[in-house]
Design a protein around this motif. Sequence first.
Motif, PDB file in Angstrom:
ATOM      1  N   UNK A  61       0.580  -0.747   0.047  1.00 25.28           N
ATOM      2  CA  UNK A  61       0.121  -0.011  -0.050  1.00 25.28           C
ATOM      3  C   UNK A  61       1.131   0.874   0.200  1.00 25.28           C
ATOM      4  N   UNK A  62       1.966   1.103   0.493  1.00 20.57           N
ATOM      5  CA  UNK A  62       2.858   2.295   0.243  1.00 20.57           C
ATOM      6  C   UNK A  62       4.570   2.197  -0.001  1.00 20.57           C
ATOM      7  N   UNK A  92      17.325  11.763  -3.765  1.00 22.53           N
ATOM      8  CA  UNK A  92      18.572  12.914  -3.283  1.00 22.53           C
ATOM      9  C   UNK A  92      19.564  12.132  -1.679  1.00 22.53           C
ATOM     10  N   UNK A  93      18.774  11.109  -1.317  1.00 19.54           N
ATOM     11  CA  UNK A  93      19.900  10.723  -0.351  1.00 19.54           C
ATOM     12  C   UNK A  93      19.954   9.285  -0.327  1.00 19.54           C
ATOM     13  N   UNK A  94      21.001   8.638   0.317  1.00 22.83           N
ATOM     14  CA  UNK A  94      21.580   7.445   0.829  1.00 22.83           C
ATOM     15  C   UNK A  94      20.740   6.870   1.522  1.00 22.83           C
ATOM     16  N   UNK A  95      19.993   6.233   1.157  1.00 21.24           N
ATOM     17  CA  UNK A  95      18.604   5.838   2.204  1.00 21.24           C
ATOM     18  C   UNK A  95      18.376   4.869   1.519  1.00 21.24           C
ATOM     19  N   UNK A  96      18.275   3.515   2.910  1.00 25.63           N
ATOM     20  CA  UNK A  96      17.184   2.445   2.284  1.00 25.63           C
ATOM     21  C   UNK A  96      15.574   2.463   2.267  1.00 25.63           C
ATOM     22  N   UNK A  97      15.564   1.448   0.891  1.00 26.34           N
ATOM     23  CA  UNK A  97      13.833   1.879   0.664  1.00 26.34           C
ATOM     24  C   UNK A  97      13.567   0.905   1.669  1.00 26.34           C
ATOM     25  N   UNK A  98      12.121   1.511   1.731  1.00 25.75           N
ATOM     26  CA  UNK A  98      10.724   0.316   2.652  1.00 25.75           C
ATOM     27  C   UNK A  98       9.988   0.479   2.187  1.00 25.75           C
ATOM     28  N   UNK A  99       9.092  -0.536   1.851  1.00 35.91           N
ATOM     29  CA  UNK A  99       7.525  -0.478   1.331  1.00 35.91           C
ATOM     30  C   UNK A  99       7.076  -1.763   2.539  1.00 35.91           C
ATOM     31  N   UNK A 100       5.300  -1.300   2.691  1.00 35.60           N
ATOM     32  CA  UNK A 100       4.440  -2.200   3.784  1.00 35.60           C
ATOM     33  C   UNK A 100       3.125  -2.237   3.350  1.00 35.60           C
ATOM     34  N   UNK A 101       2.662  -3.103   3.478  1.00 38.26           N
ATOM     35  CA  UNK A 101       1.509  -3.610   3.069  1.00 38.26           C
ATOM     36  C   UNK A 101       0.422  -4.358   3.746  1.00 38.26           C
ATOM     37  N   UNK A 102      -0.716  -5.477   3.013  1.00 40.68           N
ATOM     38  CA  UNK A 102      -1.556  -6.325   3.840  1.00 40.68           C
ATOM     39  C   UNK A 102      -0.389  -7.209   5.731  1.00 40.68           C
ATOM     40  N   UNK A 103      -1.175  -7.593   6.123  1.00 40.25           N
ATOM     41  CA  UNK A 103      -0.537  -8.505   7.180  1.00 40.25           C
ATOM     42  C   UNK A 103       0.619  -8.271   7.973  1.00 40.25           C
ATOM     43  N   UNK A 104       0.539  -6.214   7.905  1.00 42.50           N
ATOM     44  CA  UNK A 104       2.088  -5.992   8.781  1.00 42.50           C
ATOM     45  C   UNK A 104       3.036  -5.965   8.369  1.00 42.50           C
ATOM     46  N   UNK A 145       2.729  -7.501  14.158  1.00 46.03           N
ATOM     47  CA  UNK A 145       1.246  -6.710  13.620  1.00 46.03           C
ATOM     48  C   UNK A 145       1.009  -7.669  13.351  1.00 46.03           C
ATOM     49  N   UNK A 146      -0.831  -8.031  12.843  1.00 48.85           N
ATOM     50  CA  UNK A 146      -1.434  -8.626  11.860  1.00 48.85           C
ATOM     51  C   UNK A 146      -2.107  -7.477  10.911  1.00 48.85           C
ATOM     52  N   UNK A 147      -2.306  -6.454  12.000  1.00 44.58           N
ATOM     53  CA  UNK A 147      -2.819  -5.308  10.502  1.00 44.58           C
ATOM     54  C   UNK A 147      -2.533  -4.234   9.019  1.00 44.58           C
ATOM     55  N   UNK A 148      -2.883  -4.263   8.904  1.00 45.82           N
ATOM     56  CA  UNK A 148      -2.421  -3.630   7.247  1.00 45.82           C
ATOM     57  C   UNK A 148      -1.681  -2.728   7.838  1.00 45.82           C
ATOM     58  N   UNK A 149      -0.570  -2.361   7.100  1.00 46.43           N
ATOM     59  CA  UNK A 149      -0.024  -1.168   6.793  1.00 46.43           C
ATOM     60  C   UNK A 149      -0.346  -0.220   5.571  1.00 46.43           C
ATOM     61  N   UNK A 150      -0.719   0.951   6.103  1.00 46.61           N
ATOM     62  CA  UNK A 150      -1.107   2.444   4.807  1.00 46.61           C
ATOM     63  C   UNK A 150       0.077   3.095   4.492  1.00 46.61           C
ATOM     64  N   UNK A 151       1.098   3.273   5.671  1.00 40.06           N
ATOM     65  CA  UNK A 151       1.711   4.951   5.194  1.00 40.06           C
ATOM     66  C   UNK A 151       3.168   4.040   6.165  1.00 40.06           C
ATOM     67  N   UNK A 189       6.119   3.476  10.369  1.00 45.29           N
ATOM     68  CA  UNK A 189       5.300   2.224   9.521  1.00 45.29           C
ATOM     69  C   UNK A 189       3.433   2.362  10.728  1.00 45.29           C
ATOM     70  N   UNK A 190       2.790   2.839   9.903  1.00 46.21           N
ATOM     71  CA  UNK A 190       1.681   2.833  10.344  1.00 46.21           C
ATOM     72  C   UNK A 190       0.356   2.115  10.018  1.00 46.21           C
ATOM     73  N   UNK A 191      -0.667   1.493  10.615  1.00 41.71           N
ATOM     74  CA  UNK A 191      -1.306   1.386   9.032  1.00 41.71           C
ATOM     75  C   UNK A 191      -3.688   1.029   9.769  1.00 41.71           C
TER      76      UNK A 191
END
Length: 340
Positions: free
Chosen positions: A91-92, A98-110, A129-135, A147-149
Motif C-alpha cells: 500500500x505504500x 537525493x539521499x543515501x537511504x534504504x527503500x521501504x515498502x509496507x502492506x497487508x498483514x503487517x 502486527x497482522x493489521x494492514x500497514x498503509x504508510x 509505519x502506520x496502518x
Amino acid sequence: MMTIGAASSGWERAARAAFAGLAASLVACHWCPWDKDCDRWYGAAHDAPLRVVSHNLAVGPGGALAVAEQVEGFPRLRYAPRPSGTSVDLHAAISPAGFECPLVAVGDRGTILVSEDDGERWSTPATPVRDALRAVDIDCPFTTAAAVGDAGALLVARTNLDLWTPRETGTDRTLRAVALAGDLGFAAGDGGTVLRSLDRADTWAPIALGTSVDLVAVEFLVYPRQRDTAVIAGVDGVVWASDDDGERWREIDTGLPEPLLQLEIGPFYPRDGRLQLSLSMLTDSGVWHWYDRADDPLSLPYPLELRVHSFTEASMFGDPGPVVLVEGGLQVWRPCMTCD
C-alpha cells in the motif's frame, strides 16, 4: 501516501532541491524547445499492477514492486519489476530522493519490505502486527523509521530496519499517513485523528485539529532559517500547516473541487520578502498546484483524463514535471520552455 522526513540539514536539502530544479529546467530546455510538441503527457506501459509511486520505487497489489530504470527516448524512465518475495498487497513505499537511504515498502498483514541496495534485493523483517500497514516514512541518513496502518497500528525501527516494535497510539482508527523530521513526528488518519511525537517516534500523544474529516497526508519541509513546516491534509482538500512543532495550526481551504488522493509539499518561493508555501495535490482530474497567495492560488497545470493512482514530483533521469501512475503504465509531463 508518500511522505519524506530527512534528518540532514535544511540548507543541504534546499541546495539539492535547487540543483535538481535547475538541472530539470536545463534538460527540459534542451529536449523540448518552444517549437516542438510539448506541454503534454507522454506515456510508457508496464506490465506490473503498480498503484503507488515514491520517486524511483513503485508498488501495488499481489506484491508488485518495481524500481525506476533509465531508458532511451521520452519518458526516460520505466519501472522495472523486482521480486518482492511476498504476494500480499503493498500500500505504500518510501524512496527518499537525493539521499543515501534504504527503500521501504509496507502492506497487508503487517508486511514490511526493506532494500539496502537500491531495490535489487528485498528482505522481510518480522513484525508484531497482522493489521494492514498503509504508510511509512524514514529519516535519512537512517536513524528512525515508522509505519502506520489499520486499528491504530504504529511500528518504529531505530537504527535497525530488521527490528520493528509497536508503539502505543491510544486509538483504533486507521492511520493513513506518517512523517518524521528529527525529534518530531506526526501520524494522521480517519476521523481527524492526529498523533504527535517529540522524542524520535518513541512516544505518541493525540493533538486536536478540530475536524472529523479523514486525513490522508502528512508532509514535512525543512528550509534554511525556518523551523520545520508540517502540513496535514484531509480528503476534502482542507490543509493544516504548522511551523512551531505542531503547537498551533493554520487551516487552509485550498478550494480543491474533488477528493484529495495524495499531497506533496512543494518548495517555498519568495513573495513580498517572505517565503510562501506551495503544494502539489492529486485528484482524479490530475495534479493540481496550490500557492500560498491571495490571488488565484489553485490551478490545474497537469490535467489527466485517465484513471490516476499516484504521482511523484521528483525529477528522475532528467525527466521534468510529475510522474503519474495510471492504469497499465505511467505518464510524464513534458513542459515547453523558451530557450535563449
